[in-house]
Design a protein around this motif. Structure first.
Motif, PDB file in Angstrom:
ATOM      1  N   GLY A 370       0.839  -1.193   0.000  1.00 49.63           N
ATOM      2  CA  GLY A 370       0.000   0.000   0.000  1.00 49.63           C
ATOM      3  C   GLY A 370       0.837   1.189   0.000  1.00 49.63           C
ATOM      4  N   THR A 371       1.198   1.905  -0.567  1.00 45.45           N
ATOM      5  CA  THR A 371       2.332   2.834  -0.642  1.00 45.45           C
ATOM      6  C   THR A 371       1.872   4.209  -1.128  1.00 45.45           C
ATOM      7  N   SER A 372       2.617   5.252  -0.701  1.00 45.86           N
ATOM      8  CA  SER A 372       2.307   6.612  -1.121  1.00 45.86           C
ATOM      9  C   SER A 372       3.622   7.354  -1.272  1.00 45.86           C
ATOM     10  N   HIS A 373       3.629   8.419  -2.090  1.00 45.23           N
ATOM     11  CA  HIS A 373       4.864   9.183  -2.258  1.00 45.23           C
ATOM     12  C   HIS A 373       4.599  10.669  -2.058  1.00 45.23           C
ATOM     13  N   ILE A 374       5.564  11.316  -1.382  1.00 45.41           N
ATOM     14  CA  ILE A 374       5.490  12.737  -1.044  1.00 45.41           C
ATOM     15  C   ILE A 374       6.719  13.431  -1.617  1.00 45.41           C
ATOM     16  N   SER A 375       6.504  14.528  -2.349  1.00 46.17           N
ATOM     17  CA  SER A 375       7.605  15.355  -2.852  1.00 46.17           C
ATOM     18  C   SER A 375       7.400  16.776  -2.343  1.00 46.17           C
ATOM     19  N   ILE A 376       8.441  17.377  -1.751  1.00 45.97           N
ATOM     20  CA  ILE A 376       8.318  18.703  -1.136  1.00 45.97           C
ATOM     21  C   ILE A 376       9.599  19.491  -1.373  1.00 45.97           C
ATOM     22  N   VAL A 377       9.452  20.789  -1.663  1.00 41.20           N
ATOM     23  CA  VAL A 377      10.576  21.725  -1.659  1.00 41.20           C
ATOM     24  C   VAL A 377      10.163  22.922  -0.812  1.00 41.20           C
ATOM     25  N   ASP A 378      11.058  23.379   0.085  1.00 42.64           N
ATOM     26  CA  ASP A 378      10.717  24.525   0.921  1.00 42.64           C
ATOM     27  C   ASP A 378      11.381  25.789   0.383  1.00 42.64           C
ATOM     28  N   ARG A 379      11.157  26.923   1.097  1.00 41.72           N
ATOM     29  CA  ARG A 379      11.617  28.228   0.617  1.00 41.72           C
ATOM     30  C   ARG A 379      13.138  28.347   0.572  1.00 41.72           C
ATOM     31  N   TRP A 380      13.833  27.487   1.324  1.00 47.63           N
ATOM     32  CA  TRP A 380      15.299  27.518   1.353  1.00 47.63           C
ATOM     33  C   TRP A 380      15.915  26.597   0.316  1.00 47.63           C
ATOM     34  N   GLY A 381      15.080  25.940  -0.486  1.00 53.21           N
ATOM     35  CA  GLY A 381      15.593  25.012  -1.481  1.00 53.21           C
ATOM     36  C   GLY A 381      15.874  23.628  -0.949  1.00 53.21           C
ATOM     37  N   ASN A 382      15.542  23.386   0.342  1.00 53.61           N
ATOM     38  CA  ASN A 382      15.631  22.022   0.869  1.00 53.61           C
ATOM     39  C   ASN A 382      14.505  21.192   0.268  1.00 53.61           C
ATOM     40  N   ALA A 383      14.740  19.909   0.086  1.00 53.42           N
ATOM     41  CA  ALA A 383      13.732  19.063  -0.557  1.00 53.42           C
ATOM     42  C   ALA A 383      13.650  17.712   0.139  1.00 53.42           C
ATOM     43  N   VAL A 384      12.467  17.123   0.030  1.00 49.49           N
ATOM     44  CA  VAL A 384      12.219  15.773   0.531  1.00 49.49           C
ATOM     45  C   VAL A 384      11.577  14.951  -0.579  1.00 49.49           C
ATOM     46  N   SER A 385      12.087  13.752  -0.769  1.00 51.10           N
ATOM     47  CA  SER A 385      11.436  12.751  -1.608  1.00 51.10           C
ATOM     48  C   SER A 385      11.228  11.546  -0.702  1.00 51.10           C
ATOM     49  N   PHE A 386       9.974  11.241  -0.377  1.00 54.83           N
ATOM     50  CA  PHE A 386       9.655  10.330   0.728  1.00 54.83           C
ATOM     51  C   PHE A 386       8.589   9.339   0.277  1.00 54.83           C
ATOM     52  N   THR A 387       8.963   8.066   0.205  1.00 59.21           N
ATOM     53  CA  THR A 387       8.003   7.008  -0.122  1.00 59.21           C
ATOM     54  C   THR A 387       7.661   6.266   1.160  1.00 59.21           C
ATOM     55  N   THR A 388       6.368   6.111   1.416  1.00 58.05           N
ATOM     56  CA  THR A 388       5.871   5.589   2.685  1.00 58.05           C
ATOM     57  C   THR A 388       4.849   4.493   2.408  1.00 58.05           C
ATOM     58  N   THR A 389       4.819   3.457   3.239  1.00 60.77           N
ATOM     59  CA  THR A 389       4.001   2.304   2.883  1.00 60.77           C
ATOM     60  C   THR A 389       3.594   1.481   4.088  1.00 60.77           C
ATOM     61  N   ILE A 390       2.469   0.764   3.941  1.00 60.32           N
ATOM     62  CA  ILE A 390       2.129  -0.343   4.837  1.00 60.32           C
ATOM     63  C   ILE A 390       2.035  -1.637   4.025  1.00 60.32           C
ATOM     64  N   GLU A 391       2.509  -1.598   2.787  1.00 60.68           N
ATOM     65  CA  GLU A 391       2.608  -2.713   1.838  1.00 60.68           C
ATOM     66  C   GLU A 391       1.291  -2.909   1.085  1.00 60.68           C
ATOM     67  N   ALA A 392       0.541  -3.984   1.322  1.00 60.24           N
ATOM     68  CA  ALA A 392      -0.706  -4.232   0.587  1.00 60.24           C
ATOM     69  C   ALA A 392      -1.774  -3.237   1.039  1.00 60.24           C
ATOM     70  N   PRO A 393      -2.842  -3.043   0.239  1.00 59.70           N
ATOM     71  CA  PRO A 393      -3.930  -2.174   0.691  1.00 59.70           C
ATOM     72  C   PRO A 393      -4.456  -2.604   2.058  1.00 59.70           C
ATOM     73  N   PHE A 394      -4.435  -1.666   3.006  1.00 57.91           N
ATOM     74  CA  PHE A 394      -4.840  -1.896   4.397  1.00 57.91           C
ATOM     75  C   PHE A 394      -3.903  -2.859   5.127  1.00 57.91           C
ATOM     76  N   GLY A 395      -2.671  -3.019   4.635  1.00 57.58           N
ATOM     77  CA  GLY A 395      -1.653  -3.789   5.329  1.00 57.58           C
ATOM     78  C   GLY A 395      -2.091  -5.200   5.652  1.00 57.58           C
ATOM     79  N   ALA A 396      -1.896  -5.588   6.919  1.00 62.24           N
ATOM     80  CA  ALA A 396      -2.232  -6.943   7.367  1.00 62.24           C
ATOM     81  C   ALA A 396      -3.691  -7.073   7.792  1.00 62.24           C
ATOM     82  N   HIS A 397      -4.498  -6.025   7.501  1.00 59.08           N
ATOM     83  CA  HIS A 397      -5.930  -6.006   7.854  1.00 59.08           C
ATOM     84  C   HIS A 397      -6.123  -6.108   9.371  1.00 59.08           C
ATOM     85  N   MET A 398      -5.172  -5.549  10.123  1.00 56.22           N
ATOM     86  CA  MET A 398      -5.270  -5.519  11.582  1.00 56.22           C
ATOM     87  C   MET A 398      -5.117  -4.081  12.060  1.00 56.22           C
ATOM     88  N   MET A 399      -6.065  -3.615  12.871  1.00 60.63           N
ATOM     89  CA  MET A 399      -6.035  -2.247  13.353  1.00 60.63           C
ATOM     90  C   MET A 399      -5.766  -2.222  14.851  1.00 60.63           C
TER      91      MET A 399
END
Length: 551
Positions: A370-399
């Motif tokens: 299950g994964t998502s990606h975030i791209s950000i640049v701030d006013r100082w020119g710093n940047a983040v490229s960040f991929t985040t995940t729980i693997e499959a949709p809804f992960g292990a189906h445990m909350m």
């Protein structure tokens, strides 16, 4: 005299006509998979926060509004670019296998791999979540705002409610088995068992409370105390239990690594090193196709589609053989990226015939062992490229306490051996499973940031990110146009073409070249930011609910 009078009149008219001001290019930009998450990131940037501050706020909101893709129960990889010093810092928040994990844990009694549901929806699949520990480390080193301030938008969305997006509604409709987990049913389904629909309001007060604790006490509340104990109990009491323990959680540490970088035409492309396979695979494909001058082709031309697919095939063959957690496997990174090795592998490529499925090469320096990606640049020119995940949709189906547990351990190979040799990505205690997450930066030859991008989508992340890079660098497309490109993917098998797009029209021609072709729906998940003049432009995948906005 006459000409002087005419010039004077013209100048007078110009002073009376209101010429629209040229709108300045945004000096900061946030691109993510949901508009509410983008709003949260921009809010932190307005308050004087850095790209890392914004990324944390974005991730927290995504965990609320896009629970099928990421959240505090998962992991991720984050690249940080320093606008002043041009240095790249790599943060590895990948999940780890518990000490009780074994190489054969995903095999049935007959020695065959478990079925999808048996493996994924199980306590066995849950790894030690790493994203919160990683984000806390990144914040300590690169943040400006108070840690607690970054959770406000997410806590408000969880407590006050948020509208169901089209993508969340589709996944709830697609996986009715989610109702078997009581906490998931009570949060995302109606009393009659029907899934919440587009536009319905959802609240998650349990998640708001959990995030409040993390905001006030720090990430360690995920690894020690009542929340940790509840995660352990949930995993170990599952009908297909795992071995997660208090020691596994208490011992977890994020890792800082060096990026993998390589030249491509006038640029330098930098990505995630192992245990991700993304950075190596993307650099291999770019190196393989560089002599073919693909920039002279149009994006959907047969030659371009064919060459991208064939180079991807070679990269995936090497990925599956060599790439795994470098703490357990000696990954021959330099050999896999060496020009001489790529030149030898390139000999297998033909401009008018597919090679079909292929085996790995033998790179220099390799010794058998299950994964998502975030791209950000701030006013100082710093940047983040960040991929985040729980693997499959809804992960292990445990909350647990409002958040979903990952099923990241299914990223290991279910078979510990192949042809009598140990598989690099086999399950081992404490090991981080191989990933395809591909957070990426493009720099110019002076080290200045040109673009930040990455994608969701499992193993197809690599192809998505690669194709967007080619769009940006070879075809000079805007960030949004590069993200929009119809997809061609090859994982060293069939060449996949995205249905309903012009690229699907190449199916017959590719089959004539010897490709096995599948025309299929594509999930996508790209976000991208690229330099535009003295500012930035962004793009978010139209296949999801994302947005890209700057100020």
């Amino acid at each position: 005299m006459k000409s002087s009078r005419l010039l004077g009149v013209a100048l007078l008219l110009l002073t009376l006509v209101r010429v629209p001001a040229v709108q300045a290019a945004p000096q900061s930009m946030v691109a993510a998979a949901h508009p509410l998450a983008v709003d949260a990131g921009l809010e932190m940037l307005r308050r004087g926060g850095t790209a890392v501050d914004a990324a944390i706020a974005v991730q927290m909101v995504l965990g609320v509004v896009e629970p099928q893709a990421s959240g505090i129960g998962g992991g991720g990889f984050l690249l940080h670019y320093d606008g002043a010093g041009h240095a790249i810092t790599v943060y590895d928040g990948r999940e780890t296998a518990p000490a009780g994990a074994s190489p054969t844990m995903f095999l049935a009694p007959d020695g065959k791999p478990l079925g999808y549901r048996e493996a994924v929806v199980s306590g066995m699949s849950v790894g030690v979540p790493g994203v919160m520990a990683m984000l806390e480390l990144a914040h300590r080193e690169k943040g400006k705002l108070a840690w607690s301030e970054l959770f406000g938008p997410a806590i408000a969305a969880a407590r006050d409610g948020f509208p169901v997006s089209s993508r969340l509604a589709a996944w709830l409709q697609r996986i009715p088995a989610l109702r078997e987990e009581q906490a998931i049913r009570e949060t995302y389904f109606n009393a009659d068992g029907s899934p919440r629909k587009l536009g319905d309001s959802i609240t998650n007060p349990a998640l708001a409370d959990t995030m409040g604790l993390i905001a006030s006490r720090g990430a360690r509340v995920m690894y020690e105390g009542p929340i940790a104990a509840e995660m352990i109990d949930r995993v170990r009491s599952h009908p297909r239990p795992g071995t997660l323990s208090a020691a596994d959680l208490a011992d977890y540490k994020p890792i800082k690594r060096e990026p993998v970088c390589g030249p491509y035409r006038a640029w330098v492309v930098c990505g995630m090193p192992p245990p991700s396979s993304g950075g190596i695979a993307i650099l291999q494909v770019l190196g393989l196709i560089q002599p073919f001058d693909i920039q002279r082709d149009a994006p959907n031309d047969l030659r371009a589609v064919h060459l991208i697919a064939e180079a991807s095939r070679l990269a995936f063959a090497d990925r599956d053989r060599y790439v795994a957690d470098p703490a357990f496997v000696d990954v021959p990174v330099a050999g896999l990226l060496s020009p001489a090795y790529l030149a030898e592998r390139r000999k297998l490529m033909s401009p008018d015939r597919s090679m079909g499925p292929v085996g790995p090469g033998i790179p220099p320096g390799y010794v058998e062992r299950g994964t998502s990606h975030i791209s950000i640049v701030d006013r100082w020119g710093n940047a983040v490229s960040f991929t985040t995940t729980i693997e499959a949709p809804f992960g292990a189906h445990m909350m647990v306490r409002g958040f979903l547990l990952n099923n990241e351990l299914t990223d290991f190979s279910p078979r510990p051996e192949l042809d009598g040799k140990p598989v690099a990505n086999r399950v081992q205690p404490g090991k981080r499973p191989r990933s395809s997450m591909s957070p990426t930066f493009v720099l110019d030859r002076d080290g200045r940031l040109v673009a930040a991008l990455g994608s969701a989508g499992g193993a197809r992340i690599i192809g998505d990110t690669l194709q967007a890079l080619i769009g940006l660098l070879d075809w000079d497309l805007s960030a949004q146009a590069a993200v929009d490109l119809p997809r061609v993917i090859n994982l060293n098998g069939a060449t996949e073409l995205e249905e309903g797009t012009p690229i699907a029209d190449q199916a017959a021609a590719l089959r004539a070249l010897g490709h096995e072709v599948q025309v299929r729906r594509h999930e996508g998940g790209l976000t991208a930011i690229r330099r535009s003049g003295d500012g930035w432009e962004g793009g978010a995948d139209p296949r999801r609910d994302g947005a890209a906005r700057g100020e």
